[in-house]
Design a protein around this motif. Structure first.
Motif, short mmCIF file in Angstrom:
data_model
loop_
_atom_site.label_atom_id
_atom_site.label_comp_id
_atom_site.label_asym_id
_atom_site.label_seq_id
_atom_site.Cartn_x
_atom_site.Cartn_y
_atom_site.Cartn_z
N VAL A 37 -15.58 -22.60 10.71
CA VAL A 37 -16.13 -23.23 11.92
C VAL A 37 -17.04 -22.26 12.67
N GLN A 38 -16.60 -21.00 12.80
CA GLN A 38 -17.43 -20.02 13.51
C GLN A 38 -18.73 -19.75 12.77
N MET A 39 -18.67 -19.70 11.45
CA MET A 39 -19.90 -19.46 10.68
C MET A 39 -20.89 -20.59 10.89
N TRP A 40 -20.41 -21.83 10.86
CA TRP A 40 -21.30 -22.99 11.09
C TRP A 40 -21.82 -23.00 12.53
N GLY A 46 -28.29 -20.26 15.89
CA GLY A 46 -29.35 -19.32 15.52
C GLY A 46 -28.88 -17.89 15.40
N ARG A 47 -27.57 -17.68 15.29
CA ARG A 47 -27.01 -16.34 15.14
C ARG A 47 -26.08 -16.31 13.92
N PRO A 48 -26.64 -16.36 12.73
CA PRO A 48 -25.78 -16.37 11.54
C PRO A 48 -24.94 -15.09 11.46
N ILE A 49 -23.73 -15.24 11.00
CA ILE A 49 -22.83 -14.09 10.90
C ILE A 49 -22.36 -13.91 9.46
N ARG A 50 -21.85 -12.76 9.20
CA ARG A 50 -21.22 -12.49 7.91
C ARG A 50 -19.77 -12.10 8.19
N ALA A 51 -18.92 -12.23 7.18
CA ALA A 51 -17.50 -11.95 7.38
C ALA A 51 -16.87 -11.44 6.10
#
Length: 142
Positions: A37-40, A46-51
């Motif tokens: 959910v956080q990634m989407w 407009g702030r894509p993340i990696r995990a």
């Protein structure tokens, strides 16, 4: 599932030791769902993340989480996930395989809460995610 804030990242953690009112697989599902959910949500903003997500030993002391679980998740996030995505560690895969009744080898969960010291020791599932405008591997969408 507990969350810990650190710099530009968020760490989610859940103990993997079963108890009378704690079912680790439920917490594992919650951690995975929260990551997705956080990634989407961050992608839409407009702030894509990696995990990175992995299993390891950990100790919670004074609202801080320390141990191999945090380090392994951070290493996956910072070195393997070089662009916005969720990287899963081999120990996490092995843990999930150990839960499957069709696979003969089961993983043992070690560690117990330490009531006297006020800390919680044991195995933790820990994803680590972050995004910063200064990190080249985590670009902002235009």
């Amino acid at each position: 599932v507990r969350d810990f804030r650190h710099s530009d990242g968020i760490i989610l953690a859940c103990p993997l030791m079963p108890g009378a009112d704690h079912f680790p697989i439920r917490a594992v599902y919650e951690v995975i769902a929260t990551c997705i959910v956080q990634m989407w949500a961050q992608l839409v903003a407009g702030r894509p993340i990696r995990a990175g997500i992995d299993v390891g030993t950990g100790m919670e002391v004074a609202n801080e989480l320390f141990g191999a679980s945090v380090v392994k998740a951070y290493v996956l996030e910072s070195t393997k996930a070089q662009y916005p995505r969720l990287v899963v560690g081999q120990d996490f895969v092995n843990y999930l395989k150990g839960l499957c009744p069709l696979i003969p080898s089961r993983r043992r969960i070690v560690g117990q809460p330490s009531e006297s010291s006020g800390s919680r020791e044991g195995r933790y599932l820990t994803p680590s995610s972050s995004c910063s405008s200064t990190r080249r591997a985590c670009p902002r969408s235009s």
